[in-house]
Design a protein around this motif. Structure first.
Motif, PDB file in Angstrom:
ATOM      1  N   ILE A  70      44.840  32.203  32.287  1.00 22.25           N
ATOM      2  CA  ILE A  70      43.610  31.560  32.778  1.00 22.25           C
ATOM      3  C   ILE A  70      43.472  31.738  34.284  1.00 22.25           C
ATOM      4  O   ILE A  70      42.395  32.066  34.798  1.00 22.25           O
ATOM      5  CB  ILE A  70      43.606  30.060  32.414  1.00 22.25           C
ATOM      6  CG1 ILE A  70      43.586  29.890  30.883  1.00 22.25           C
ATOM      7  CG2 ILE A  70      42.412  29.351  33.047  1.00 22.25           C
ATOM      8  CD1 ILE A  70      43.695  28.455  30.433  1.00 22.25           C
ATOM      9  N   PHE A  71      44.578  31.568  34.990  1.00 19.83           N
ATOM     10  CA  PHE A  71      44.560  31.681  36.448  1.00 19.83           C
ATOM     11  C   PHE A  71      44.188  33.097  36.900  1.00 19.83           C
ATOM     12  O   PHE A  71      43.371  33.282  37.805  1.00 19.83           O
ATOM     13  CB  PHE A  71      45.929  31.283  37.012  1.00 19.83           C
ATOM     14  CG  PHE A  71      46.005  31.324  38.506  1.00 19.83           C
ATOM     15  CD1 PHE A  71      45.409  30.338  39.271  1.00 19.83           C
ATOM     16  CD2 PHE A  71      46.664  32.364  39.158  1.00 19.83           C
ATOM     17  CE1 PHE A  71      45.469  30.367  40.650  1.00 19.83           C
ATOM     18  CE2 PHE A  71      46.727  32.404  40.533  1.00 19.83           C
ATOM     19  CZ  PHE A  71      46.126  31.405  41.283  1.00 19.83           C
ATOM     20  N   LEU A 112      42.487  35.292  35.258  1.00 17.35           N
ATOM     21  CA  LEU A 112      41.076  35.525  34.942  1.00 17.35           C
ATOM     22  C   LEU A 112      40.162  34.879  35.981  1.00 17.35           C
ATOM     23  O   LEU A 112      39.142  35.450  36.385  1.00 17.35           O
ATOM     24  CB  LEU A 112      40.740  34.977  33.548  1.00 17.35           C
ATOM     25  CG  LEU A 112      41.350  35.735  32.357  1.00 17.35           C
ATOM     26  CD1 LEU A 112      41.083  34.992  31.062  1.00 17.35           C
ATOM     27  CD2 LEU A 112      40.788  37.153  32.285  1.00 17.35           C
ATOM     28  N   LEU A 113      40.546  33.697  36.447  1.00 18.11           N
ATOM     29  CA  LEU A 113      39.723  32.970  37.422  1.00 18.11           C
ATOM     30  C   LEU A 113      39.688  33.666  38.781  1.00 18.11           C
ATOM     31  O   LEU A 113      38.650  33.691  39.448  1.00 18.11           O
ATOM     32  CB  LEU A 113      40.240  31.537  37.583  1.00 18.11           C
ATOM     33  CG  LEU A 113      39.987  30.588  36.409  1.00 18.11           C
ATOM     34  CD1 LEU A 113      40.652  29.239  36.658  1.00 18.11           C
ATOM     35  CD2 LEU A 113      38.488  30.402  36.174  1.00 18.11           C
ATOM     36  N   ILE A 114      40.832  34.236  39.183  1.00 18.57           N
ATOM     37  CA  ILE A 114      40.871  34.887  40.505  1.00 18.57           C
ATOM     38  C   ILE A 114      40.615  36.394  40.402  1.00 18.57           C
ATOM     39  O   ILE A 114      40.683  37.100  41.404  1.00 18.57           O
ATOM     40  CB  ILE A 114      42.226  34.638  41.207  1.00 18.57           C
ATOM     41  CG1 ILE A 114      43.372  35.305  40.445  1.00 18.57           C
ATOM     42  CG2 ILE A 114      42.475  33.140  41.375  1.00 18.57           C
ATOM     43  CD1 ILE A 114      44.706  35.238  41.170  1.00 18.57           C
ATOM     44  N   HIS A 115      40.348  36.864  39.157  1.00 18.70           N
ATOM     45  CA  HIS A 115      40.017  38.281  38.926  1.00 18.70           C
ATOM     46  C   HIS A 115      41.133  39.223  39.400  1.00 18.70           C
ATOM     47  O   HIS A 115      40.867  40.264  40.007  1.00 18.70           O
ATOM     48  CB  HIS A 115      38.699  38.651  39.619  1.00 18.70           C
ATOM     49  CG  HIS A 115      37.541  37.809  39.184  1.00 18.70           C
ATOM     50  ND1 HIS A 115      36.976  37.907  37.939  1.00 18.70           N
ATOM     51  CD2 HIS A 115      36.859  36.839  39.841  1.00 18.70           C
ATOM     52  CE1 HIS A 115      35.980  37.042  37.838  1.00 18.70           C
ATOM     53  NE2 HIS A 115      35.892  36.368  38.963  1.00 18.70           N
TER      54      HIS A 115
END
Length: 230
Positions: free
Chosen positions: A42-43, A45-48
């Motif tokens: 998840i992390f 994905l959030l910071i790309h």
């Protein structure tokens, strides 16, 4: 350099938080081995942040896996006399167990229609992560997928282990240890130590010898498997 430091720090931080959660909510579902990768996905994905860059930045963790594997020699030394006196049944059981693990994995992935590379990637699913990943790569498999198969196999083995022990009334520490070591590799060895030092040592031995057996079977059977799948 900054990315590498950030990736290592955030991974360790999430792992430590996961351990605290597991103390309050004990059980396999809330294990750090499940929570940590889930949160990290998840992390990222959030910071790309691409997975390839993250793996490269945290390569130190892969190096540490090799050290942990070598450290298994310590409990083996403590219980070597007992293990050596049962070497015939240990070798035979692990030879059969590793063969069954390969055949069952390949056939399952074949009937699920997962594709050739996935079917090759599942061959080393029952051995320790560093060896499994390298073996998969050498045969043209997908190392990342192999790592997932190893994790799933470990969790299923640890989950089913206590149920099988109760169902079949397993009591001998060698039997319990070999079951965990062959069925759930490193995670199983950790679980086996809860049943005693001898069970943990036999699980450790099973993890090591099982890996050797799997490598031998893989080199012998992969050409046959490729021919069958083609």
């Amino acid at each position: 350099m900054l990315l590498k430091l950030f990736s290592v720090v955030i991974t360790v931080f999430i792992y430590l938080m996961a351990k605290k959660i597991n103390k309050k909510l004990p059980g396999l579902l809330f294990s750090p081995i499940i929570i940590t990768p889930f949160v990290m996905i998840i992390f990222l994905l959030l910071i790309h942040l691409p997975y390839e860059e993250y793996v490269k930045a945290t390569s130190v963790f892969n190096a540490m896996l090799n050290v942990v594997t070598v450290a298994f020699a310590i409990p083996l030394y403590r219980n070597w006399n007992v293990l050596a006196s049962n070497w015939r049944i240990i070798l035979f059981s692990l030879m059969v167990g590793s063969l069954v693990a390969i055949v069952a994995g390949v056939l399952t992935s074949y009937f699920l229609g997962m594709g050739l590379r996935s079917e090759i990637s599942i061959i080393p699913r029952s051995i320790t992560m560093p060896i499994a990943v390298n073996l998969s790569k050498s045969f043209g498999g997908i190392p990342t997928l192999t790592a997932i198969f190893v994790i799933i196999t470990s969790f299923v083995g640890v989950y089913l282990g206590p149920k099988l022990i109760k169902l079949f009334s397993f009591k001998h520490p060698l039997v319990i240890g070999m079951m965990y070591g062959m069925g759930a590799n490193v995670l199983g060895a950790k679980k086996a130590f809860e049943s005693g030092d001898l069970a943990g040592s036999s699980a450790t031995l099973s993890t090591i010898i099982g890996a050797v057996m799997t490598v031998l079977w893989a080199f012998l059977l992969t050409p046959v498997i490729l021919n069958f799948l083609s």
